[in-house]
Write an enzyme that holds these catalytic residues in place. Structure first.
Site, PDB file in Angstrom:
ATOM      1  N   ASP A  54       0.874  -1.302  -0.022  1.00  0.00           N
ATOM      2  CA  ASP A  54       0.043  -0.165  -0.071  1.00  0.00           C
ATOM      3  C   ASP A  54       0.895   1.251  -0.091  1.00  0.00           C
ATOM      4  O   ASP A  54       2.021   1.076   0.162  1.00  0.00           O
ATOM      5  CB  ASP A  54      -0.742  -0.166   1.140  1.00  0.00           C
ATOM      6  CG  ASP A  54      -2.113   0.832   1.009  1.00  0.00           C
ATOM      7  OD1 ASP A  54      -3.289   0.450   1.763  1.00  0.00           O
ATOM      8  OD2 ASP A  54      -2.316   1.826   0.170  1.00  0.00           O
TER       9      ASP A  54
HETATM   10  C1  GLC Z   1      -4.471   4.302  -0.122  1.00  0.00           C
HETATM   11  C2  GLC Z   1      -5.091   3.173  -0.018  1.00  0.00           C
HETATM   12  C3  GLC Z   1      -5.152   2.036  -0.958  1.00  0.00           C
HETATM   13  C4  GLC Z   1      -4.817   2.798  -2.338  1.00  0.00           C
HETATM   14  C5  GLC Z   1      -3.366   3.371  -2.315  1.00  0.00           C
HETATM   15  C6  GLC Z   1      -3.147   3.942  -3.841  1.00  0.00           C
HETATM   16  O1  GLC Z   1      -3.700   4.751   0.901  1.00  0.00           O
HETATM   17  O2  GLC Z   1      -4.734   2.366   1.463  1.00  0.00           O
HETATM   18  O3  GLC Z   1      -6.229   1.448  -1.001  1.00  0.00           O
HETATM   19  O4  GLC Z   1      -5.296   1.878  -3.415  1.00  0.00           O
HETATM   20  O5  GLC Z   1      -3.210   4.143  -1.302  1.00  0.00           O
HETATM   21  O6  GLC Z   1      -4.074   5.345  -3.542  1.00  0.00           O
END
Ligand code: GLC
Length: 725
Positions: A266
């Site tokens: 993430d």
């Molecule tokens: C965010 C979220 C994730 C998302 C990623 C990219 O913090 O937790 O679900 O796909 O970052 O935006």
């Protein structure tokens, strides 16, 4: 094995292999041209930042992505770039938030919506989406419940697999397909206190049977990528969790999921290993994450240290090769080596295409859950003078809900637009800014439709709440309207379950709408007017108050189960149980359910039994009913695994359209595998013993009666006599 990929790997330096594992945010085709040509990063995310779900950005177009591709493929190896975006519930055609799509209980709808999103996003050069979110969630204080499919593991798995199929299509190399991403592996919905990012502690059986299950189904559906979650699970950050990532997710035996695609962290989660206190610096973090099984580092750039870590002997070069191989294979499967460019021709013809809007309207109708209708008041065929009031009467972009990155407010149909279309000059619209004026207008109306609810900023990532009531002031407005209105319909638009204490009995009818998207106004008015059936069903139980949370249907019986008809409760100060149970939703007509019939009294491993019940429309309006199949393990001796099973588990649904007075035999297939559980290592434990099988309109009807309705099914370990000559 791919000859092209193996040839590339044989020619790549350590830096070039590591580059494929680095994901940067929003690269610039000119400023970053040298880095692109050198293969310094293999993928890019187009996002406003770490909270992209509620912060708008400029988006991207095919021309921009093609400029990035020209720079990337100009390098000595000619490796194309993979561009990603959070295409969560639509692109320019915004569908209901996933929790709203879950209210349809319809996998075909979810699949079709994902396909539309893929068609539109790929036209802008996006080929990787970070969806579907498969976090089973039971705590509506957590803002991200809006992004998932609710509290049921089966429903989340069922709809999540459909979303994967929609995004990826039959062929990932199709220019309209996106690589999907099952996220956030695993257990993110259990964040303590509903506080986003908070630690998770859960028993291994529940983890595997409930929270891993949707990921297992997504892997079986061929999901191309998986995202590791932010949180710690039993103290170990998921981004460094070798046991659940490399061993279980990728493992092919002992209950492992056998996933061979790309694992992406993430946002900055690799870097956050320092904040979790398990890494001293970025090289440490890179070591932990790659060893655990994270292939791609989203925006931390910790993986730039991988070559030195290999040269220093801290990392096995094979780990780097394997991760780079998976990324290159994904690019090959997407057809990016052969067709790296998108071209500008498609976007204008696919964005907001009429067929896309029609599907969005259907989805919006099914994101509406009719909770109460005294009278009945609905449908409003010829309602006379209608007053439309409240903040959502004229709202447009707010109908989209969280994680809407490319939807535009001007494309949205407001409730006011739709109401005027449907009821013409009989409609007066008041935006509720001046309650006195709204009350005055209410007195002059035959029906008041009060559209209240949550702004999207109140749900989504990093948006946990301590109260589930409507935003400040809205209940007071509704109570005032109820005192002066002839008839009052409350429409509550939200991204999460709301507390029902002060809402459940307000007005003559109550509709809960989960942020319904670009066709939200049409969907809501279609249901109010009866031009579409009220078919939405609750994907999460509705609590009386935040004090009841978590409340969910598939809880275990405890050693002192409550008698629903009894006079003993658990709370001294409130009723027990949900205000409205999982799966609940009214139609415009009452629906009857007959007794359950089984095609066989016993079920053995590998077998399927047909469960039938007669479902009838007892009213004068058409209905679209969602018959739900629940099972409950009755007491049985299972010495090897004396695990207490939930009082009701959803294991199937069948939607049936019924004309007034019509009845149909609804048949659902129950496979023995659906009754199995998982042991503490995630290995399947086949079910044995008696089960109670129920076909019901919601979870409350499957459990709330004594004696419980349903048919007894004996699950046996060997082949049944029926199967033998
Ligand atoms: C965010 C979220 C994730 C998302 C990623 C990219 O913090 O937790 O679900 O796909 O970052 O935006």
């Amino acid at each position: 094995m791919s000859a092209r990929v193996e040839d590339l790997l044989a020619r790549m330096t350590l830096e070039e292999k590591a580059g494929q594992l680095v994901q940067v945010a929003n690269p610039d085709p000119e400023l970053d041209a040298p880095a692109l040509a050198a293969g310094a990063f293999g993928s890019a995310i187009v996002a406003s930042g770490e909270h992209a779900g509620n912060v708008r950005d400029a988006g991207t177009q095919a021309a921009h992505v093609d400029a990035l591709q020209r720079a990337a493929t100009s390098g000595r190896l000619g490796i194309p770039l993979l561009v990603a975006r959070d295409v969560i519930h639509g692109h320019r055609t915004v569908f209901p938030v996933p929790l709203g799509q879950a209210a349809s209980f319809d996998a075909d709808l979810v699949r079709a919506a994902a396909r539309v999103a893929a068609r539109e996003a790929s036209a802008d050069g996006i080929r990787w989406t970070f969806a579907p979110m498969l976090d089973v969630a039971r705590d509506p204080r957590w803002g991200r419940v809006a992004e998932g499919y609710g509290e049921s593991a089966w429903l989340t798995a069922h709809l999540g697999a459909a979303a994967v199929q929609g995004f990826q299509g039959d062929d990932l190399a199709d220019a309209e397909s996106l690589a999907a991403c099952a996220k956030h592996y695993v257990g993110y919905g259990l964040a303590t206190g509903g506080r986003d990012y908070a630690e998770v502690d859960v028993g291994p059986r529940t983890l595997h049977h409930v929270h891993v299950r949707p990921f297992r189904e997504a892997v079986a559906a061929g999901v191309a990528t998986v995202m590791s979650a932010f949180h710690t699970l039993d103290g170990v950050p998921m981004t460094a969790h070798t046991g659940l990532l490399r061993t279980h997710l990728r493992g092919g035996s002992g209950g492992g999921l056998g996933f061979d695609g790309v694992v992406v962290s993430d946002w900055d989660a690799v870097g956050e290993l320092l904040l979790h206190g398990v890494a001293g610096d970025l090289p440490d973090a890179a070591c932990l994450a790659l060893t655990a099984g994270v292939d791609v580092d989203m925006v931390t750039a910790a993986y730039r240290h991988l070559p030195d870590l290999v040269r220093a002997g801290r990392l096995d070069a094979a780990l780097l090769d394997d991760a780079a191989r998976r990324v290159l294979l994904l690019k090959e499967r997407l057809g990016l080596f052969d067709r790296p460019f998108t071209g500008a021709g498609r976007a204008a013809s696919v964005h907001l295409a009429p067929t896309h809007r029609e599907l969005a309207r259907t989805a919006a109708q099914q994101a509406c859950v009719l909770l109460r209708d005294d009278g009945p008041l609905l449908p409003l065929r010829e309602p006379g003078r209608v007053l439309l009031t409240g903040p959502f009467a004229t709202a447009r972009a707010e109908l989209f809900g969280t994680w809407t990155l490319d939807g535009r407010g001007e494309d949205a149909v407001s409730v006011a637009d739709a109401a005027r279309e449907r009821w013409g000059d009989a409609v007066t619209v008041d935006d509720g800014r001046w309650p006195e004026l709204a009350l005055q207008a209410a007195r002059a109306a035959d029906v008041v439709v009060a559209c209240v609810g949550e702004h999207p900023m109140r749900s989504g990532e990093a948006n946990s709440v301590t109260t589930l009531d409507l935003p400040a002031g809205q209940v007071e407005l509704l109570e005032a309207l109820a005192r002066v209105s002839r008839r009052l319909v409350v429409v509550a638009v939200t991204g999460r379950p709301l507390a029902m204490d002060r809402l459940a009995s307000l007005g003559d009818a109550l509709v809960l709408v989960l942020h319904p998207g670009v066709e939200g106004g049409h969907g809501i008015v279609d249901v109010l007017a009866g031009d579409a059936p009220a078919s939405g069903r609750l994907p999460m139980s509705l609590p009386w108050s935040v004090g009841h949370v978590p409340v969910f249907h598939d809880h275990r019986p405890t050693g002192r189960p409550l008698d629903p008809e009894g006079d003993v409760g658990r709370y001294r100060d409130h009723a027990d149980g949900p205000a409205f149970p999982f799966g609940f939703g009214l139609g415009h007509s009452p629906v009857t359910y007959g007794p359950v019939r089984l095609s066989a009294p016993t079920l053995a491993p590998g077998e399927t039994v047909t469960v039938t019940a007669r479902v009838g429309n007892a009213g004068k309006h058409p209905v679209l009913e969602t018959a739900q199949l629940y099972v409950r393990a009755r007491p049985a001796l299972r010495p090897q695994d004396p695990v207490s099973r939930p009082v009701a588990e959803l294991v199937g649904v069948r939607r049936v359209a019924l004309a007034p007075g019509e009845a149909q035999d609804v048949a659902l297939e129950l496979d023995a595998g659906l009754l199995a559980t998982r042991d503490a290592c995630g290995a399947p434990v086949p079910a044995t013993g008696p089960f109670l099988v129920t076909v019901a309109p919601h979870a409350g009807a499957a459990t709330g009666t004594t004696p419980p309705t349903g048919a007894r099914l004996d699950v046996v370990t060997g082949p049944t006599t029926e199967g033998q000559p």
